[in-house]
Design a protein around this motif. Structure first.
Motif, PDB file in Angstrom:
ATOM      1  N   PRO A 153       0.805  -1.225   0.000  1.00  0.00           N
ATOM      2  CA  PRO A 153       0.000   0.000   0.000  1.00  0.00           C
ATOM      3  C   PRO A 153       0.842   1.281   0.000  1.00  0.00           C
ATOM      4  CG  PRO A 153       0.065  -0.928   2.201  1.00  0.00           C
ATOM      5  CD  PRO A 153       0.891  -1.837   1.337  1.00  0.00           C
ATOM      6  N   PHE A 154       2.109   1.189  -0.300  1.00  0.00           N
ATOM      7  CA  PHE A 154       2.972   2.379  -0.383  1.00  0.00           C
ATOM      8  C   PHE A 154       3.822   2.300  -1.640  1.00  0.00           C
ATOM      9  CE2 PHE A 154       1.791   2.396   3.998  1.00  0.00           C
ATOM     10  CZ  PHE A 154       1.617   3.732   4.287  1.00  0.00           C
ATOM     11  N   ARG A 155       4.190   3.478  -2.113  1.00  0.00           N
ATOM     12  CA  ARG A 155       5.015   3.524  -3.335  1.00  0.00           C
ATOM     13  C   ARG A 155       6.495   3.412  -2.941  1.00  0.00           C
ATOM     14  NH1 ARG A 155       1.228   6.430  -6.762  1.00  0.00           N
ATOM     15  NH2 ARG A 155      -0.586   5.117  -6.457  1.00  0.00           N
ATOM     16  N   ILE A 156       6.874   2.183  -2.581  1.00  0.00           N
ATOM     17  CA  ILE A 156       8.222   1.955  -2.053  1.00  0.00           C
ATOM     18  C   ILE A 156       9.278   2.075  -3.160  1.00  0.00           C
ATOM     19  CG2 ILE A 156       9.735   0.291  -0.875  1.00  0.00           C
ATOM     20  CD1 ILE A 156       7.584   1.259   0.985  1.00  0.00           C
ATOM     21  N   CYS A 157       8.974   1.538  -4.344  1.00  0.00           N
ATOM     22  CA  CYS A 157       9.970   1.563  -5.434  1.00  0.00           C
ATOM     23  C   CYS A 157      10.387   3.001  -5.739  1.00  0.00           C
ATOM     24  CB  CYS A 157       9.417   0.918  -6.693  1.00  0.00           C
ATOM     25  SG  CYS A 157       9.245  -0.864  -6.566  1.00  0.00           S
ATOM     26  N   ALA A 158       9.393   3.872  -5.904  1.00  0.00           N
ATOM     27  CA  ALA A 158       9.699   5.269  -6.249  1.00  0.00           C
ATOM     28  C   ALA A 158      10.508   5.917  -5.129  1.00  0.00           C
ATOM     29  CB  ALA A 158       8.410   6.035  -6.480  1.00  0.00           C
ATOM     30  N   TRP A 159      10.162   5.587  -3.905  1.00  0.00           N
ATOM     31  CA  TRP A 159      10.851   6.182  -2.758  1.00  0.00           C
ATOM     32  C   TRP A 159      12.311   5.722  -2.687  1.00  0.00           C
ATOM     33  CZ3 TRP A 159      12.704   4.016   1.967  1.00  0.00           C
ATOM     34  CH2 TRP A 159      13.060   4.970   2.930  1.00  0.00           C
ATOM     35  N   VAL A 160      12.523   4.422  -2.894  1.00  0.00           N
ATOM     36  CA  VAL A 160      13.899   3.905  -2.834  1.00  0.00           C
ATOM     37  C   VAL A 160      14.726   4.544  -3.943  1.00  0.00           C
ATOM     38  CG1 VAL A 160      15.343   1.829  -3.007  1.00  0.00           C
ATOM     39  CG2 VAL A 160      13.191   1.735  -1.738  1.00  0.00           C
TER      40      VAL A 160
END
Ligand code: FE2
Lengths: 243, 283
Positions: A153-160
């Motif tokens: 439920p979070f945009r982890i890829c974009a954040w990393v």
């Protein structure tokens, strides 16, 4: 095993399960004749605890940075008490950490994205060290055998990715299908959000569909499809037969 | 000079000097142009991890003999031997066609939990009795000669009745296995426990020494820790020569696992060991 030896292991076992002043004192009272300096014996308690900490810190550097030093220390301490080292390979102590984090979110006031981030970091390692070997060469378009798909439920890829560029705000909420796989030649983990072309190319690989077939079914230009296949084969998400 | 009966009995000849295939060397080591005689691996890093570790292992195995040196066998522990581990180890030993394999005379697992450390055992007959059949079981399952290493220890464990040297001797003789003599561990233990390192060496069953470890350590005010984090110190080099004068040439490993400056620096240490081996042979 002689009872005296069993007694020794039992006493060391209770000390090493929870190394500290109190457990060290209990260890000495189990062996009244023992004269070894306690500063030397406690080295082992520190070591055993330290090995778990070192492994977890190496596996979850982003989560560690996200929760701050104090919270992190408490998390690792408590996780260590769950005795997670059931496997001879030391990195496997991290396998249960995402579930531990998921359970701890509300009780410890962790950021809501912490479980997804922990799962992402564990998957990053699990893919890197995956024992699934890529067949060489493949006979037809094949999904990378190390592929892991995470629904979060979070945009982890974009954040990393953004962190790599020095941006440090928190991951945005929003459904994400993350793809992680090991590049077949570089043998490092690649990741990306499941974009429509990535899903399409994976579908072609899984179902054995050709570019003309997909073009006919979807109305997409065949050249665009071939482009996507070529790009994602270069990245190793799918393995293509030799040209 | 003592005849190397264990090695001879098993047709093992000295291999020269090796270094460990550590993670930071995975790409570099298989391509090195430097002299290297063999490579040591920690089997735990290869039993369940794919990818880079396997590629590095295969590349090294093509160039050099590979000797597995474990940290997780738990030969002295109270738990039954880990089935998965021993099966995997046997397969790995065969895969790299290792002439022999080794682990430490210690325990590393309690109640099914790996402690990821080499924990010292009490020096007692009860421990000897406990360890010996376990060694025999491992040797039967793996089917290659097996060596036990003398570990470093910072405290004597309770109830000890044997000297450390007698303890080691009783285990390796009764189990009929080889001895991996870690010369740095002898030095560190001698300093930490106030005994004479050379007298200790003299009391060992040197005819069973098939491999030697050399390593660096870290000195604190009240204890020396076997960190494998530095160059080999002069005292350890001279103890090494003392051992070689009594054993003849023995396969020797430079162990450098922490604060590794570069692979080249480790290979430089290996060159020094090779020179000492040659010098020993020329006497
Ligand atoms: Fe050693």
């Amino acid at each position: 095993m002689k009872p005296s030896l069993k007694h020794f292991f039992d006493s060391m076992g209770s000390y090493l399960a929870r190394p500290g002043d109190e457990s060290l004192q209990r260890l000495y009272s189990a062996h009244p004749e023992w004269r070894a300096p306690s500063t030397r014996v406690s080295i082992y308690g520190d070591f055993v605890r330290g090995h778990i900490r070192t492994a977890v810190e190496k596996l979850f550097p982003l989560l560690r940075g996200a929760v701050g030093a104090e919270t992190w220390n408490a998390l690792v301490e408590d996780y260590t008490l769950t005795r997670p080292a059931r496997h001879h390979e030391v990195n496997r102590v991290g396998e249960g950490f995402p579930a531990f984090i998921a359970d701890a979110v509300s009780s410890r006031g962790l950021p809501p994205y912490a479980p997804a981030l922990a799962r992402f970091e564990w998957s990053d390692f699990a893919v890197f060290a995956s024992q699934a070997a890529a067949p060489e060469p493949v006979e037809r378009l094949t999904p990378n055998p190390t592929l892991v798909v995470l629904e979060q439920p979070f945009r982890i890829c974009a954040w990393v990715r953004a962190r790599g560029q020095g941006v440090t705000r928190e991951p945005e909420a929003g459904d994400e299908l993350a793809l992680l796989w090991r590049h077949p030649e570089l043998l490092v983990t690649y990741y990306q959000e499941a974009t429509p072309p990535a899903l399409l190319v994976l579908k072609m690989a899984v179902e054995g569909l050709s570019a003309p077939e997909v073009a006919a079914a979807t109305g997409m230009p065949e050249a665009d499809i071939l482009d996507a296949v070529a790009r994602l084969s270069r990245d190793g998400l799918v393995l293509a037969p030799p040209a | 000079m003592v005849a190397m009966t264990y090695a001879r009995r098993h047709g093992l000849s000295p291999l020269g000097v090796g270094i460990g295939l550590r993670r930071s060397f995975y790409e570099e080591l298989p391509r090195t142009h430097r002299t290297l005689d063999w490579v040591e691996i920690i089997p735990e890093n290869f039993l369940s991890l794919g990818g880079r570790s396997q590629r590095a292992l295969d590349a090294c195995a093509e160039r050099w003999p590979v000797l597995p040196h474990g940290v997780g066998l738990d030969i002295g522990g109270p738990d039954a031997l880990d089935e998965d581990y021993v099966t995997g180890l046997a397969a790995l030993v065969k895969r790299v066609d290792a002439p022999f394999f080794s682990d430490h005379l210690c325990y590393s697992r309690l109640g099914g939990v790996y402690l990821h450390d080499l924990l010292p055992l009490p020096f007692t007959e009860a421990v000897v009795e406990h360890v010996v059949p376990r060694v025999r079981e491992v040797v039967a399952r793996v089917g290659r000669p097996f060596l036990l290493e003398n570990p470093s220890y910072y405290a004597n464990m309770p109830g000890g009745t044997l000297s450390e040297a007698d303890f080691l001797r009783n285990v390796v003789e009764e189990a009929d296995c080889g001895l991996l003599l870690d010369v740095n561990n002898v030095y560190v233990n001698a300093r930490n426990h106030g005994y004479d390192a050379r007298a200790f060496v003299d009391a060992l069953p040197l005819e069973r020494v098939v491999q030697i470890h050399l390593a660096g350590h870290t000195t604190y005010p009240d204890v020396i820790i076997d960190t494998h984090g530095d160059r080999v110190c002069d005292d350890v080099w001279s103890l090494y020569r003392y051992v070689l004068a009594r054993t003849g040439p023995v396969s020797t490993l430079i162990e450098w696992d922490q604060d590794i400056p570069s692979m080249e620096a480790v290979l430089d240490e290996a060159d020094l060991a090779r020179a000492a081996l040659r010098e020993g042979a020329g006497r």
